[in-house]
Design an enzyme around this catalytic site. Structure first.
Site, mmCIF file in Angstrom:
data_model
loop_
_atom_site.group_PDB
_atom_site.id
_atom_site.type_symbol
_atom_site.label_atom_id
_atom_site.label_comp_id
_atom_site.label_asym_id
_atom_site.label_seq_id
_atom_site.Cartn_x
_atom_site.Cartn_y
_atom_site.Cartn_z
ATOM 1 N N THR A 18 -30.079 -9.522 46.029
ATOM 2 C CA THR A 18 -28.569 -9.350 45.055
ATOM 3 C C THR A 18 -28.808 -7.147 44.783
ATOM 4 O O THR A 18 -29.930 -7.258 45.198
ATOM 5 C CB THR A 18 -28.200 -9.478 43.387
ATOM 6 O OG1 THR A 18 -27.491 -9.415 43.520
ATOM 7 C CG2 THR A 18 -29.415 -9.448 43.238
ATOM 8 N N ASN A 26 -26.982 -6.459 43.032
ATOM 9 C CA ASN A 26 -25.979 -6.216 41.590
ATOM 10 C C ASN A 26 -27.323 -6.032 40.341
ATOM 11 O O ASN A 26 -27.297 -7.870 40.073
ATOM 12 C CB ASN A 26 -24.207 -7.193 41.566
ATOM 13 C CG ASN A 26 -24.105 -6.972 40.397
ATOM 14 O OD1 ASN A 26 -24.175 -6.784 39.554
ATOM 15 N ND2 ASN A 26 -22.674 -7.425 40.482
ATOM 16 N N GLU A 40 -22.710 -10.761 54.156
ATOM 17 C CA GLU A 40 -21.549 -11.042 54.072
ATOM 18 C C GLU A 40 -20.244 -11.489 54.789
ATOM 19 O O GLU A 40 -19.628 -10.353 54.967
ATOM 20 C CB GLU A 40 -20.818 -10.666 52.179
ATOM 21 C CG GLU A 40 -21.928 -10.516 51.265
ATOM 22 C CD GLU A 40 -20.893 -11.033 50.497
ATOM 23 O OE1 GLU A 40 -19.330 -11.324 50.437
ATOM 24 O OE2 GLU A 40 -20.896 -10.704 49.582
ATOM 25 N N ASP A 98 -22.527 -16.582 45.679
ATOM 26 C CA ASP A 98 -21.647 -15.176 45.789
ATOM 27 C C ASP A 98 -20.803 -16.196 45.247
ATOM 28 O O ASP A 98 -20.007 -17.436 44.828
ATOM 29 C CB ASP A 98 -21.186 -15.823 47.434
ATOM 30 C CG ASP A 98 -20.029 -15.226 47.971
ATOM 31 O OD1 ASP A 98 -20.670 -13.991 47.832
ATOM 32 O OD2 ASP A 98 -19.020 -15.958 48.246
ATOM 33 N N PHE A 148 -19.269 -6.159 34.406
ATOM 34 C CA PHE A 148 -19.352 -5.659 35.424
ATOM 35 C C PHE A 148 -18.078 -6.285 36.367
ATOM 36 O O PHE A 148 -17.325 -7.015 35.565
ATOM 37 C CB PHE A 148 -20.272 -5.628 36.189
ATOM 38 C CG PHE A 148 -20.784 -7.163 36.881
ATOM 39 C CD1 PHE A 148 -21.245 -8.079 36.195
ATOM 40 C CD2 PHE A 148 -20.083 -7.174 38.023
ATOM 41 C CE1 PHE A 148 -21.989 -9.808 36.485
ATOM 42 C CE2 PHE A 148 -20.281 -8.693 38.787
ATOM 43 C CZ PHE A 148 -21.214 -9.717 37.577
ATOM 44 N N GLY A 149 -17.023 -5.548 37.588
ATOM 45 C CA GLY A 149 -16.645 -6.776 38.119
ATOM 46 C C GLY A 149 -15.210 -7.036 37.227
ATOM 47 O O GLY A 149 -14.297 -5.504 36.179
HETATM 48 P P1 IMP Z 1 -19.399 -11.181 45.081
HETATM 49 O O1 IMP Z 1 -19.026 -11.086 46.759
HETATM 50 O O2 IMP Z 1 -20.271 -12.461 44.448
HETATM 51 O O3 IMP Z 1 -20.229 -9.577 44.699
HETATM 52 O O4 IMP Z 1 -18.275 -11.264 44.214
HETATM 53 C C1 IMP Z 1 -17.210 -10.782 44.580
HETATM 54 C C2 IMP Z 1 -15.941 -9.857 43.744
HETATM 55 O O5 IMP Z 1 -15.922 -10.283 41.917
HETATM 56 C C3 IMP Z 1 -17.331 -8.928 43.150
HETATM 57 O O6 IMP Z 1 -16.878 -7.355 42.800
HETATM 58 C C4 IMP Z 1 -17.595 -8.818 41.742
HETATM 59 O O7 IMP Z 1 -18.151 -7.913 40.958
HETATM 60 C C5 IMP Z 1 -16.774 -9.686 41.318
HETATM 61 N N1 IMP Z 1 -17.917 -11.038 39.999
HETATM 62 C C6 IMP Z 1 -17.984 -11.390 40.355
HETATM 63 N N2 IMP Z 1 -18.625 -12.210 38.945
HETATM 64 C C7 IMP Z 1 -18.124 -12.142 38.511
HETATM 65 C C8 IMP Z 1 -18.551 -11.857 37.403
HETATM 66 O O8 IMP Z 1 -19.679 -12.376 36.506
HETATM 67 N N3 IMP Z 1 -17.371 -11.372 36.215
HETATM 68 C C9 IMP Z 1 -17.339 -9.940 36.787
HETATM 69 N N4 IMP Z 1 -16.568 -9.886 38.150
HETATM 70 C C10 IMP Z 1 -17.464 -9.953 38.777
#
Ligand code: IMP
Length: 196
Positions: A14, A16, A43, A72, A151-152
Site C-alpha cells: 500500500t 497509504n 487497480e 481494497d 484520512f479519506g
Molecule cells: P482504496 O481504493 O482502498 O484506497 O479506498 C478507496 C477510497 O476510500 C480512498 O479514497 C480512501 O481514502 C477511502 N477509504 C478507504 N478506507 C477508508 C477508511 O478507513 N476511512 C476513510 N476513507 C477510506
C-alpha cells in the site's frame, strides 16, 4: 495446508501509511509481523472490491515475490444506491468530502457502510485468499476531525455505535469498529490457524 513462511514477516502492499498503521496494530496484537511495501498496485475498474483486491494482489506478487496483502475498500451510501462503492478512490480524489456532502444535502437517510476486502497471496497459494470486513454507520452533516486523525472519508463517517467520526478517534478506537480491522482480524485468525 502448511506454510514455510509462517512466522516470517508478511507485507502490506500500500502507499497509504494510515491504512498500514491501522493494519499493523491489529496484526501486532495477534503477534504477526507486517512490513509496508510500496509496489505499483494495479487497480482495475470493477464493481467488485474482491476482484479488484485479487487482481491487485497477483500483480503485486509478480513484482516482488513476497507473501503479501493488498486491501481494497469502499464507502457505500444507501441514499446514493451504494455510490461511490468501488469508485470511492476516484470520487474522493475528484469531489472529496465536500462534494459527497453536497450530493447528500437534501438526504434524510444518512445510512452508509464501509467495506474492506483483504487479499493475501504468496508462492504457496494457487490464488489469493480474501477476507472481508464491514462497518455500518452514517454520513454526518459536516466534516468532524481531531488534528491529524484519520484520512479519506473518515471526517464524515460515524459508526452507528459511536458518537465520534472515524477522524475523531485514535487508531485503536477506530480499530474497534472499522471494516479494515474486521477484515484484518479475520485474516489473522486464518493465518494463525495454519500449520507450520
Ligand atoms: P482504496 O481504493 O482502498 O484506497 O479506498 C478507496 C477510497 O476510500 C480512498 O479514497 C480512501 O481514502 C477511502 N477509504 C478507504 N478506507 C477508508 C477508511 O478507513 N476511512 C476513510 N476513507 C477510506
Amino acid at each position: 495446508m502448511s506454510f514455510q513462511l509462517k512466522g516470517k514477516v508478511i507485507f502490506f502492499a500500500t502507499s497509504n501509511v494510515n491504512k498500514f498503521n491501522e493494519a499493523r496494530k491489529v496484526l501486532s496484537r495477534c503477534k504477526i509481523a507486517v512490513g509496508m511495501i510500496r509496489v505499483k498496485t494495479l487497480e482495475i475498474q470493477s464493481e467488485s472490491l474482491e476482484e479488484i483486491a485479487n487482481i491487485s494482489a497477483i500483480h503485486a506478487f509478480k513484482q516482488c515475490g513476497l507473501p503479501l496483502i493488498v486491501e481494497d475498500a469502499g464507502l457505500f451510501v444507501e441514499a446514493l444506491k451504494g455510490f461511490p462503492g468501488p469508485y470511492s478512490s476516484y470520487v474522493y480524489k475528484t469531489i472529496g468530502n465536500e462534494g459527497l456532502l453536497k450530493l447528500m444535502e437534501k438526504s434524510i437517510n444518512r445510512k452508509a457502510r464501509f467495506r474492506s476486502v483483504v487479499a493475501f497471496f504468496s508462492g504457496e497459494l494457487n490464488a489469493p485468499i480474501c477476507f472481508k470486513g464491514e462497518v455500518v454507520g452514517e454520513i454526518t452533516r459536516e466534516p468532524r476531525r481531531e488534528s491529524h486523525h484519520g484520512f479519506g472519508f473518515d471526517p464524515i463517517f460515524k459508526p452507528v455505535k459511536s458518537q465520534k467520526t472515524f477522524a475523531e478517534m485514535s487508531i485503536n478506537e477506530k480499530n474497534k469498529y472499522s471494516h479494515r480491522a474486521r477484515a484484518f482480524r479475520r485474516f489473522a485468525k486464518w493465518y494463525k490457524s495454519l500449520k507450520v
